[in-house]
Design a protein around this motif. Structure first.
Motif, PDB file in Angstrom:
ATOM      1  N   GLU A 170       0.802  -1.286  -0.104  1.00  0.00           N
ATOM      2  CA  GLU A 170      -0.137  -0.038   0.078  1.00  0.00           C
ATOM      3  C   GLU A 170       0.904   1.425   0.173  1.00  0.00           C
ATOM      4  N   ARG A 172       2.614   4.899  -1.253  1.00  0.00           N
ATOM      5  CA  ARG A 172       1.945   6.180  -1.996  1.00  0.00           C
ATOM      6  C   ARG A 172       3.318   6.808  -2.450  1.00  0.00           C
ATOM      7  N   CYS A 174       4.740  10.109  -5.588  1.00  0.00           N
ATOM      8  CA  CYS A 174       4.539  11.199  -6.151  1.00  0.00           C
ATOM      9  C   CYS A 174       5.338  10.748  -7.900  1.00  0.00           C
ATOM     10  N   LYS A 196      -0.965   4.379  -4.251  1.00  0.00           N
ATOM     11  CA  LYS A 196      -1.511   5.707  -4.547  1.00  0.00           C
ATOM     12  C   LYS A 196      -0.680   6.551  -5.291  1.00  0.00           C
ATOM     13  N   THR A 230       4.260  15.408   1.061  1.00  0.00           N
ATOM     14  CA  THR A 230       2.953  14.400   1.122  1.00  0.00           C
ATOM     15  C   THR A 230       3.373  13.169   2.068  1.00  0.00           C
ATOM     16  N   SER A 232       5.121  10.894   1.217  1.00  0.00           N
ATOM     17  CA  SER A 232       5.135   9.528   0.202  1.00  0.00           C
ATOM     18  C   SER A 232       6.047   8.593   0.400  1.00  0.00           C
TER      19      SER A 232
END
Length: 452
Positions: A170, A172, A174, A196, A230, A232
């Motif tokens: 899972e 994340r 950019c 994501k 963020t 990430s």
């Protein structure tokens, strides 16, 4: 002898100055004559892409060959499409990769999906210099629009990695596509891997790349800061045609292409021992990591087709360049930015955060210089600096590489412009800088002496 058209990355130039419709039409006729069968054509997002696609396709069809128009695709997606179809005799990618938007170019792909060999390029150049007759009116070629090549390429990548491990992590990220050829395929790849994605510059705006197209640390500051802001797991930035990418740690630190190559070499060797291939310009960091992981490194001249063909010859398990161009033989023998993303995601999912992996790498300092040098002086410059490098171990695989006890320096003529490139590396930052300056001064003084 026919005029040389192809540089190290195809035929490139400024639109309507170097790359005119008339010139590209003739090039298309030459390509169609040499490839002698159906040709697949794709492009990146540059404003001039349609003009070049129509001109090159018209030339190919004029000599009786059919054209498949695959639309906008990353270069490795076109290469995958060509490689997996026996009825296609070659491909043409319309791209200038990292060059500014006013440039565009033509890159030829062999029937097996690899970049065209120099011998194939010479055959095209030979035809280009001639008057090429067209086919009879009832034997001209046809064009067919093909849809879905991008998703097919993405699905192939997903099948070559541990997709379940990536999905379970899972992650994340950019993603910055430079408004280039991967604006659809890389987001789709992340979606299929349950990653994501926070996207930046993922629109097909070739005339407005949002940043300089080459993904250097200075050029991708927006995605560096976005990755950090963020929180990430990592960041990713492509070049224009997405055969390359660079990575960013969770705290917004740029990961150079040599570090990505080292990490993925180590990860690959943890599953299978074998050969890793890279050019002589690559950091010694890679060799140190490869040898520590039980692998063997082979050095080649600079250029991804040279690396790819050496991998094919030797049965290497991985290879690539220090500019973010990575080659995965389980997928295909070419630089592949999409495959690099998926493999790095797998590496992070299984071996831990990118930031932690990078922090454990040995530290080397590399300094790069570029010096203007007339093409007809390059040979003389090489001879001079070799004579001035007494006491070093000399390697002439590409240019001249002088290895010292505390580092090395590589001096090589550019294959694309009238320039000389100097690479200096050492574990001592002062030594790396001093040696780079020494060789830069050496070259400049020699040229100044010659042109007084």
């Amino acid at each position: 002898m026919a005029e040389r058209l192809f540089g190290t990355n195809g035929v490139r130039g400024i639109i309507n100055e170097d790359m005119t419709s008339e010139m590209v039409l003739q090039l298309g006729k030459a390509i169609g004559t040499v490839m002698n069968g159906m040709v697949a054509v794709a492009s990146d997002t540059r404003t001039s892409a349609d003009m070049l696609k129509m001109a090159i396709s018209a030339g190919i069809m004029a000599v009786g060959r059919n054209v498949l128009d695959l639309g906008v695709l990353p270069t490795p997606a076109l290469q995958y499409y060509v490689r997996t179809r026996s009825d296609i005799k070659g491909g043409v990618m319309i791209t200038a990769s990292h060059n500014p938007p006013m440039f565009n170019g033509i890159k030829c792909i062999s029937y097996d999906g690899t970049e065209a060999t120099r011998k194939e390029e010479e055959a095209i150049e030979e035809q280009f210099s001639k008057e090429i007759p067209g086919a009879a009116w009832n034997y001209t070629g046809e064009m067919e629009r093909v849809w879905g090549a991008g998703e097919e390429y993405v699905d192939a990548i997903v099948s070559k990695v541990d997709a379940d491990a990536i999905r379970k992590a899972e992650l994340r990220v950019c993603l910055d596509c430079a408004n280039g050829a991967a604006y659809e395929t890389s987001p789709l790849l992340l979606k299929k891997l349950n990653v994501k994605a926070i996207t930046l510059n993922c629109n097909p705006q070739g005339e407005s790349p949002g940043r300089p197209i080459e993904p250097t640390e200075d050029n991708i500051k927006d995605v560096l800061s976005l990755t950090r802001a963020t929180r990430s797991d990592l960041g990713i930035a492509h070049d224009g045609d997405a055969d390359r990418c660079v990575f960013i740690t969770s705290d917004g630190k740029f990961v150079g292409g040599d570090k990505s190559l080292a990490l993925l070499s180590k990860y690959t060797l943890s599953k299978q021992k074998g050969l890793i291939v890279t050019p002589v310009s690559t950091s010694s960091l890679v060799a140190e990591v490869v040898e520590a992981a039980g692998g063997t490194i082979i050095f080649t001249a600079v250029g991804s087709p040279i690396v790819a063909r050496k991998m094919m010859e030797t049965g290497a398990i991985f290879g690539g360049e220090e500019n973010g161009g990575l080659i995965f033989p389980e997928q295909q023998f070419c630089r592949d930015g999409g495959m690099a993303i998926a493999k790095m995601l797998e590496c992070v999912a299984k071996a831990g955060p990118l930031k932690n992996q990078v922090s454990k790498l040995p530290i080397y300092y590399t300094v790069k210089k570029k010096i203007d040098c007339p093409n007809d002086m390059k040979k003389h410059v090489l001879e001079y600096i070799e004579n001035e490098s007494a006491g070093a171990m000399i390697d002439k695989v590409d240019g001249m590489k002088a290895t010292y006890d505390d580092g090395w320096v590589l001096a090589r003529p550019s294959g694309t412009e009238p320039a000389f490139r100097i690479f200096s590396e050492s574990k001592d930052e002062v030594v790396a800088n001093q040696r780079a300056e020494k060789y830069e001064t050496m070259v400049k003084e020699y040229l100044n002496m010659w042109f007084k």
